[in-house]
Design an enzyme around this catalytic site. Sequence first.
Site, PDB file in Angstrom:
ATOM      1  N   ARG A   1       0.838  -1.217   0.000  1.00 53.73           N
ATOM      2  CA  ARG A   1       0.000   0.000   0.000  1.00 53.73           C
ATOM      3  C   ARG A   1       0.873   1.267   0.000  1.00 53.73           C
ATOM      4  O   ARG A   1       0.585   2.230   0.705  1.00 53.73           O
ATOM      5  CB  ARG A   1      -0.942   0.026   1.210  1.00 53.73           C
ATOM      6  CG  ARG A   1      -1.922  -1.097   1.265  1.00 53.73           C
ATOM      7  CD  ARG A   1      -2.931  -1.055   0.121  1.00 53.73           C
ATOM      8  NE  ARG A   1      -3.768  -2.227   0.179  1.00 53.73           N
ATOM      9  CZ  ARG A   1      -3.431  -3.413  -0.342  1.00 53.73           C
ATOM     10  NH1 ARG A   1      -2.290  -3.545  -1.023  1.00 53.73           N
ATOM     11  NH2 ARG A   1      -4.211  -4.449  -0.224  1.00 53.73           N
TER      12      ARG A   1
ATOM     13  N   SER B   1     -10.608  -0.633   3.791  1.00 56.97           N
ATOM     14  CA  SER B   1      -9.774  -0.886   4.983  1.00 56.97           C
ATOM     15  C   SER B   1      -9.220   0.429   5.507  1.00 56.97           C
ATOM     16  O   SER B   1      -8.600   1.176   4.743  1.00 56.97           O
ATOM     17  CB  SER B   1      -8.602  -1.795   4.632  1.00 56.97           C
ATOM     18  OG  SER B   1      -9.078  -2.996   4.104  1.00 56.97           O
TER      19      SER B   1
ATOM     20  N   GLU C   1      -4.628   3.854   6.524  1.00 61.20           N
ATOM     21  CA  GLU C   1      -4.394   3.637   5.092  1.00 61.20           C
ATOM     22  C   GLU C   1      -4.848   4.805   4.196  1.00 61.20           C
ATOM     23  O   GLU C   1      -4.110   5.221   3.308  1.00 61.20           O
ATOM     24  CB  GLU C   1      -5.082   2.338   4.640  1.00 61.20           C
ATOM     25  CG  GLU C   1      -4.765   1.986   3.207  1.00 61.20           C
ATOM     26  CD  GLU C   1      -5.474   0.721   2.733  1.00 61.20           C
ATOM     27  OE1 GLU C   1      -5.276  -0.337   3.346  1.00 61.20           O
ATOM     28  OE2 GLU C   1      -6.217   0.799   1.752  1.00 61.20           O
TER      29      GLU C   1
HETATM   30  C1  LIG Z   1     -15.470  -0.318  -0.296  1.00 59.78           C
HETATM   31  C2  LIG Z   1     -14.008  -0.074  -0.580  1.00 59.78           C
HETATM   32  C3  LIG Z   1     -13.187  -1.164  -0.807  1.00 59.78           C
HETATM   33  C4  LIG Z   1     -11.812  -0.972  -1.091  1.00 59.78           C
HETATM   34  N1  LIG Z   1     -11.036  -2.064  -1.318  1.00 59.78           N
HETATM   35  C5  LIG Z   1      -9.725  -1.916  -1.599  1.00 59.78           C
HETATM   36  C6  LIG Z   1      -8.895  -3.056  -1.860  1.00 59.78           C
HETATM   37  O1  LIG Z   1      -9.348  -4.195  -1.884  1.00 59.78           O
HETATM   38  N2  LIG Z   1      -7.587  -2.833  -2.114  1.00 59.78           N
HETATM   39  C7  LIG Z   1      -7.035  -1.582  -2.136  1.00 59.78           C
HETATM   40  O2  LIG Z   1      -5.842  -1.476  -2.373  1.00 59.78           O
HETATM   41  N3  LIG Z   1      -7.802  -0.490  -1.898  1.00 59.78           N
HETATM   42  C8  LIG Z   1      -9.123  -0.622  -1.633  1.00 59.78           C
HETATM   43  N4  LIG Z   1      -9.903   0.476  -1.387  1.00 59.78           N
HETATM   44  C9  LIG Z   1      -9.295   1.820  -1.416  1.00 59.78           C
HETATM   45  C10 LIG Z   1      -9.480   2.558  -2.779  1.00 59.78           C
HETATM   46  O3  LIG Z   1     -10.437   1.929  -3.567  1.00 59.78           O
HETATM   47  C11 LIG Z   1      -8.161   2.619  -3.555  1.00 59.78           C
HETATM   48  O4  LIG Z   1      -7.163   3.237  -2.797  1.00 59.78           O
HETATM   49  C12 LIG Z   1      -8.322   3.377  -4.884  1.00 59.78           C
HETATM   50  O5  LIG Z   1      -7.163   3.231  -5.667  1.00 59.78           O
HETATM   51  C13 LIG Z   1      -8.615   4.856  -4.682  1.00 59.78           C
HETATM   52  O6  LIG Z   1      -8.933   5.413  -5.945  1.00 59.78           O
HETATM   53  P1  LIG Z   1      -9.641   6.813  -6.054  1.00 59.78           P
HETATM   54  O7  LIG Z   1      -9.667   7.177  -7.485  1.00 59.78           O
HETATM   55  O8  LIG Z   1     -10.928   6.778  -5.369  1.00 59.78           O
HETATM   56  O9  LIG Z   1      -8.584   7.730  -5.291  1.00 59.78           O
HETATM   57  P2  LIG Z   1      -8.894   9.049  -4.429  1.00 59.78           P
HETATM   58  O10 LIG Z   1      -9.518   8.637  -3.156  1.00 59.78           O
HETATM   59  O11 LIG Z   1      -9.570  10.051  -5.263  1.00 59.78           O
HETATM   60  O12 LIG Z   1      -7.408   9.535  -4.135  1.00 59.78           O
HETATM   61  C14 LIG Z   1      -6.550   8.752  -3.320  1.00 59.78           C
HETATM   62  C15 LIG Z   1      -5.150   9.378  -3.367  1.00 59.78           C
HETATM   63  O13 LIG Z   1      -4.619   9.292  -4.684  1.00 59.78           O
HETATM   64  C16 LIG Z   1      -4.341  10.593  -5.188  1.00 59.78           C
HETATM   65  N5  LIG Z   1      -4.682  10.582  -6.611  1.00 59.78           N
HETATM   66  C17 LIG Z   1      -5.890  10.243  -7.152  1.00 59.78           C
HETATM   67  N6  LIG Z   1      -5.811  10.281  -8.489  1.00 59.78           N
HETATM   68  C18 LIG Z   1      -4.546  10.670  -8.792  1.00 59.78           C
HETATM   69  C19 LIG Z   1      -3.844  10.914 -10.011  1.00 59.78           C
HETATM   70  N7  LIG Z   1      -4.413  10.745 -11.207  1.00 59.78           N
HETATM   71  N8  LIG Z   1      -2.542  11.316  -9.946  1.00 59.78           N
HETATM   72  C20 LIG Z   1      -1.924  11.483  -8.751  1.00 59.78           C
HETATM   73  N9  LIG Z   1      -2.538  11.270  -7.564  1.00 59.78           N
HETATM   74  C21 LIG Z   1      -3.831  10.856  -7.581  1.00 59.78           C
HETATM   75  C22 LIG Z   1      -5.171  11.550  -4.363  1.00 59.78           C
HETATM   76  O14 LIG Z   1      -4.601  12.834  -4.325  1.00 59.78           O
HETATM   77  C23 LIG Z   1      -5.136  10.861  -3.003  1.00 59.78           C
HETATM   78  O15 LIG Z   1      -3.901  11.133  -2.353  1.00 59.78           O
HETATM   79  C24 LIG Z   1     -11.280   0.335  -1.116  1.00 59.78           C
HETATM   80  C25 LIG Z   1     -12.119   1.440  -0.895  1.00 59.78           C
HETATM   81  C26 LIG Z   1     -13.485   1.226  -0.629  1.00 59.78           C
HETATM   82  C27 LIG Z   1     -14.371   2.406  -0.420  1.00 59.78           C
END
Ligand SMILES: Cc1cc2nc3c(=O)[nH]c(=O)nc-3n(C[C@H](O)[C@H](O)[C@H](O)COP(=O)(O)OP(=O)(O)OC[C@H]3O[C@@H](n4cnc5c(N)ncnc54)[C@H](O)[C@@H]3O)c2cc1C
Length: 340
Positions: A165, A239, A335
């Site tokens: 992570r 998580s 996380e």
């Molecule tokens: C129900 C649920 C289940 C999940 N299960 C998992 C799992 O199984 N495994 C896992 O690893 N994660 C899991 N996650 C966490 C999440 O889905 C991941 O971390 C995902 O990659 C976040 O994507 P996002 O686009 O929503 O990012 P955001 O929440 O929008 O951003 C997260 C971070 O990334 C940065 N960011 C976003 N886009 C960019 C970009 N294009 N360039 C640079 N920085 C950027 C943001 O500034 C921030 O720091 C889960 C979340 C939920 C709600």
Amino acid sequence: MLELQENVSLQAFNSFGFDVSARYFVELNSVEQLDMLRQLIDRCGLPVLIIGGGSNLVLTDDLNQLVVLNRISGHAISEVEGGVLCVTAGAGEDWHSLVRWTLEQSCYGLENLSLIPGTVGAAPMQNIGAYGVELKDRMLSLEAYDLNSGETVLFSCEDCQFGYRDSVFKSRYPGRYLITHVTFGLSRTFNPVLHYGGLTGELSARGIESPSALELSDLICEVRNSKLPQPQQIGNAGSFFKNPVIPVDQAEKLKQRFPKLVAFADRSGYSKLAAGWLIDQLGWKGRREGDAGVYDKQALVLVNHGQASGQEILELAGNIQADVFKCFGVMLEIEPRCYP
Ligand SMILES: Cc1cc2nc3c(=O)[nH]c(=O)nc-3n(C[C@H](O)[C@H](O)[C@H](O)COP(=O)(O)OP(=O)(O)OC[C@H]3O[C@@H](n4cnc5c(N)ncnc54)[C@H](O)[C@@H]3O)c2cc1C
């Protein structure tokens, strides 16, 4: 054209549903708009926050920042090299839709990462992982826009320094790069990864001996839906704590005190503990502090029952961390990314 908006509520843009606002807000749809974005950044004179799906964020207050909603789209199978299919996707694509699209194109490798919320561009940030596969196992390279210099930089998988992570974007250069495209190395041959998370048991319970990639993806979606709360129904970020990695001798001492401790081998000399088990042992599952709560089916997930603020979720997290530390001597690490 980029439309700059002021004082925009971010409630619909974060999976916890926290109602904080952004001082400035802009939606980015293509790399051609990056020059215009640069001008806006200079004009606003405020720090930038990139948001994808908002599914890994804890927003504790209004953001005196320029929030950039990344919606760079597009995906294509770009070339075939030595049996490896290179699939490149825009950073604003929905992650799960990309996974399903690759499977429909008979490109295999991402199936275990089905149904992880969020966008393609955020996936490298914390090296998303599930069911025994991590992004780093399938990524070849990515393109990122350096918000400081205005240059586009190509990162190899090695350059990203992926860990559990973790990546260089999270630890070394937070906020510096806007990831625009990610390229994956996939295969025409389906090599199922089934050793993790009771997948083989789930398959045999359904009478499936050798699943297709789509069947495996469907199964993972089903299992995830049964264990994790849907953010549309109850706000959460998946998580909330990382599984702590501790020296083997410390894990062995804990195992003597707590014979049922759930621990897995990690890198040489270290064990990874199941954070959910530690939290569960202390009776946190299903507990609430106001509208901030611990999900009743999975102790690792903190939820917003309605009106909780990001600050209240962090207070609950702090109480859990203190309790776990007091009992097990292990500090849990949060996380999701916290802002401002
Ligand atoms: C129900 C649920 C289940 C999940 N299960 C998992 C799992 O199984 N495994 C896992 O690893 N994660 C899991 N996650 C966490 C999440 O889905 C991941 O971390 C995902 O990659 C976040 O994507 P996002 O686009 O929503 O990012 P955001 O929440 O929008 O951003 C997260 C971070 O990334 C940065 N960011 C976003 N886009 C960019 C970009 N294009 N360039 C640079 N920085 C950027 C943001 O500034 C921030 O720091 C889960 C979340 C939920 C709600």
